[in-house]
Design an enzyme around this catalytic site. Structure first.
Site, PDB file in Angstrom:
ATOM      1  N   GLU A  55     -25.080   6.715 -19.046  1.00 28.75           N
ATOM      2  CA  GLU A  55     -24.252   5.679 -18.429  1.00 28.75           C
ATOM      3  C   GLU A  55     -23.722   4.725 -19.488  1.00 28.75           C
ATOM      4  OE1 GLU A  55     -26.277   3.641 -15.292  1.00 28.75           O
ATOM      5  OE2 GLU A  55     -25.802   5.194 -13.830  1.00 28.75           O
ATOM      6  N   TYR A 102     -28.766  11.674 -19.649  1.00 31.18           N
ATOM      7  CA  TYR A 102     -28.138  10.545 -18.964  1.00 31.18           C
ATOM      8  C   TYR A 102     -27.463   9.644 -19.974  1.00 31.18           C
ATOM      9  CZ  TYR A 102     -28.052   9.672 -14.025  1.00 31.18           C
ATOM     10  OH  TYR A 102     -27.684   9.678 -12.719  1.00 31.18           O
ATOM     11  N   ARG A 152     -14.070  21.974 -14.775  1.00 30.87           N
ATOM     12  CA  ARG A 152     -13.618  21.093 -13.704  1.00 30.87           C
ATOM     13  C   ARG A 152     -13.899  19.660 -14.119  1.00 30.87           C
ATOM     14  NH1 ARG A 152     -12.610  24.757  -9.970  1.00 30.87           N
ATOM     15  NH2 ARG A 152     -11.511  23.161  -8.820  1.00 30.87           N
ATOM     16  N   ASP A 161       0.543  11.693 -12.648  1.00 27.88           N
ATOM     17  CA  ASP A 161      -0.578  12.595 -12.394  1.00 27.88           C
ATOM     18  C   ASP A 161      -0.095  14.003 -12.729  1.00 27.88           C
ATOM     19  OD1 ASP A 161      -2.319  14.429 -11.306  1.00 27.88           O
ATOM     20  OD2 ASP A 161      -2.641  13.337  -9.432  1.00 27.88           O
ATOM     21  N   LYS A 173      -7.041  23.114 -14.561  1.00 30.63           N
ATOM     22  CA  LYS A 173      -5.902  23.886 -14.041  1.00 30.63           C
ATOM     23  C   LYS A 173      -5.194  24.564 -15.223  1.00 30.63           C
ATOM     24  CE  LYS A 173      -5.947  20.904 -10.013  1.00 30.63           C
ATOM     25  NZ  LYS A 173      -5.230  19.984  -9.120  1.00 30.63           N
ATOM     26  N   THR A 184      -6.156  16.688 -14.552  1.00 31.17           N
ATOM     27  CA  THR A 184      -7.399  17.444 -14.413  1.00 31.17           C
ATOM     28  C   THR A 184      -7.477  18.357 -15.631  1.00 31.17           C
ATOM     29  OG1 THR A 184      -6.262  19.143 -13.130  1.00 31.17           O
ATOM     30  CG2 THR A 184      -7.413  17.426 -11.889  1.00 31.17           C
TER      31      THR A 184
HETATM   32  C1  LIG Z   1      -5.741  19.017  -8.229  1.00 32.37           C
HETATM   33  C2  LIG Z   1      -5.100  17.694  -8.144  1.00 32.37           C
HETATM   34  C3  LIG Z   1      -5.850  16.517  -8.002  1.00 32.37           C
HETATM   35  C4  LIG Z   1      -7.320  16.511  -7.689  1.00 32.37           C
HETATM   36  O1  LIG Z   1      -8.143  17.153  -8.527  1.00 32.37           O
HETATM   37  P1  LIG Z   1      -9.637  17.556  -8.065  1.00 32.37           P
HETATM   38  O2  LIG Z   1     -10.254  17.916  -9.356  1.00 32.37           O
HETATM   39  O3  LIG Z   1      -9.490  18.677  -7.104  1.00 32.37           O
HETATM   40  O4  LIG Z   1     -10.261  16.358  -7.442  1.00 32.37           O
HETATM   41  C5  LIG Z   1      -5.177  15.313  -8.029  1.00 32.37           C
HETATM   42  N1  LIG Z   1      -3.845  15.265  -8.182  1.00 32.37           N
HETATM   43  C6  LIG Z   1      -3.093  16.376  -8.289  1.00 32.37           C
HETATM   44  C7  LIG Z   1      -1.616  16.252  -8.448  1.00 32.37           C
HETATM   45  C8  LIG Z   1      -3.685  17.611  -8.252  1.00 32.37           C
HETATM   46  O5  LIG Z   1      -2.930  18.713  -8.342  1.00 32.37           O
END
Ligand SMILES: *Cc1c(COP(=O)(O)O)cnc(C)c1O
Length: 432
Positions: A46, A44, A225, A190, A219, A216
């Site tokens: 935090e 943990y 993840r 994003d 991907k 993220t």
């Molecule tokens: C995949 C994605 C997210 C969310 O990611 P998660 O890990 O699934 O919560 C947010 N914004 C965009 C543009 C994405 O492609």
């Protein structure tokens, strides 16, 4: 053996013997998964390095700092938060961090044209925290800049978002920045889908233009993840407290304890992404997607954006006589895992949309190149043309959909293609 381990075995076989062509998926390396399965899981922590609410965090502090340093170096940013549990909570934290009053509005790409839920779409909590207005795409798959600018001037949003889950063009970061500056908004990029392409130099970086960048890590970046939020130099120039606002929005604003095993995995994936090998990988992702798109276009597939400039191919199947639902299921029975997707100006529904989305990150990780892309395009066309000739109906009833699945899962032609796919996959094993 616990049932779970039997399921892991089956899933390993599935991932190995079929083509993963969902654009947001990838194969994390064995090292990344080793770090994720490590004893950091037990801790943990935090708070942040040097300021924890629990004891025993000397090693963990070093780990989180190491991860931060790797992000700063790879993306060229002065501040990063590596604790977000995933992309959606990261975006929630950004929105919470930037919100100054209940009257604030956010402006983002609309869901039906490739936007993501977590940028203020009506069904998401992010819309309750900060209401949103949305811009769309033009018929040729480019951001509708006129609409974006008009909405920005009219609503004076606190945040202008760039980014979506379906977009096949290079993002024009400078244009977003100019509009955001004009109305005093924060420009947040994003880059969840293209994080790895940006890291590898296969897509221009938003860092010189955006105030905040979120990606993220699972991907194209090919890690665990998770997600990271970066504050740029430009962001700190706009607001010198932006780093603190983001950190306190992530914790304690949205989350509790960070997942240290994930942060360990992210640190490993960042080291992997900072290599020549990864640069080549990210360039190959785009090359493969372009070949796939080109082959499909020759076979009269209608591509949104008329092709692709990134890792994704976005198809409107309307002229082919099937919907995205039927195509995606038929492809799965043939060993090709894609996902159905709405198209700009969708006439059908999100659950039974007109389109299909294909991505090359995972198959490129397996080492597939141009010849395999040509073969895959051929299979995709065989499956879709065959499915269309079997049903020739883009508006199936519920009863017809049920029958379709029962019949097609045993279809001889699809099973034959699935065997051919499996034979190809055997030549490009996944690392387990
Ligand atoms: C995949 C994605 C997210 C969310 O990611 P998660 O890990 O699934 O919560 C947010 N914004 C965009 C543009 C994405 O492609």
């Amino acid at each position: 053996m616990d049932k779970v381990f039997e399921l892991i075995k089956r899933e390993t076989k599935r991932q190995n013997e079929t083509l993963q062509m969902i654009p947001s998926e990838n194969y994390a390396s064995a090292d990344v998964r080793k770090a994720m399965g490590s004893i950091f899981e037990n801790k943990y922590a935090e708070g942040y390095p040097g300021k924890r609410y629990y004891q025993g965090n000397i090693v963990v502090d070093e780990l989180e700092r190491l991860c931060q340093e790797r992000v700063k170096k790879l993306f060229g940013v002065p501040h990063v938060n590596v604790q977000p549990l995933s992309g959606a909570p990261a975006n929630l934290a950004i929105i919470k961090g930037l919100q100054e009053s209940e009257k604030n509005i956010q402006l983002s790409q609309i869901l039906s044209m490739g936007g993501h839920l977590s940028m203020g779409q009506s069904v998401s909590v992010t819309n309750i925290v900060m209401p949103a207005v949305h811009y769309g795409l033009t018929a040729d798959g480019e951001i509708n800049w006129r609409e974006l600018e008009e909405l920005a001037i009219k609503h004076k949003p606190k945040i202008i978002w760039a980014g979506g889950t379906a977009y096949t063009r290079i993002f024009q970061w400078k244009k977003y920045a100019e509009i955001a500056d004009k109305v005093g908004a924060y420009f947040v990029a994003d880059i969840s889908h293209i994080g790895g392409l940006v890291a590898g130099g296969a897509h221009p970086s938003p860092v010189p233009y955006a105030h905040i960048v979120m990606t993220t890590t699972h991907k194209t970046l090919r890690g665990p993840r998770g997600a990271i939020i970066m504050v740029t130099k430009r962001g700190l120039q706009k607001n010198s407290d932006l780093d603190k606002l983001i950190d306190s929005a992530v914790f304690p604003g949205v989350q509790g304890g960070p997942h240290m095993e994930t942060i360990a995995g992210v640190a490993v994936c960042l080291a992997e992404a900072n290599t020549q090998k990864f640069k080549k990988y990210s360039a190959q992702i785009v090359k493969n997607a372009k070949i796939l798109a080109n082959e499909l276009r020759i076979m009269n597939y209608e591509l949104i954006g008329d092709g692709t400039e990134n890792h994704m191919v976005w198809i409107d199947l309307t002229n082919k006589g099937v919907d995205g639902w039927a195509a995606a299921w038929a492809l799965e029975y043939a060993g090709i895992i894609a996902n159905r997707q709405t198209v700009p100006n969708e006439r059908k529904s999100p659950y039974y949309p007109s389109g299909l989305r294909l991505g090359t990150p995972a198959i490129t990780t397996r080492g597939m190149k141009e010849p395999q892309m040509r073969q895959i395009a051929k299979w995709i066309d065989e499956v879709i043309s065959y499915t269309a000739s079997e049903i020739n109906n883009i508006d199936l009833s519920q009863e017809q959909r049920k029958t379709f699945k029962q019949v097609m899962i045993k279809d001889k032609k699809l099973l034959l293609i699935a065997q051919e796919v499996k034979d190809l996959c055997k030549k490009f094993p996944i690392n387990v």
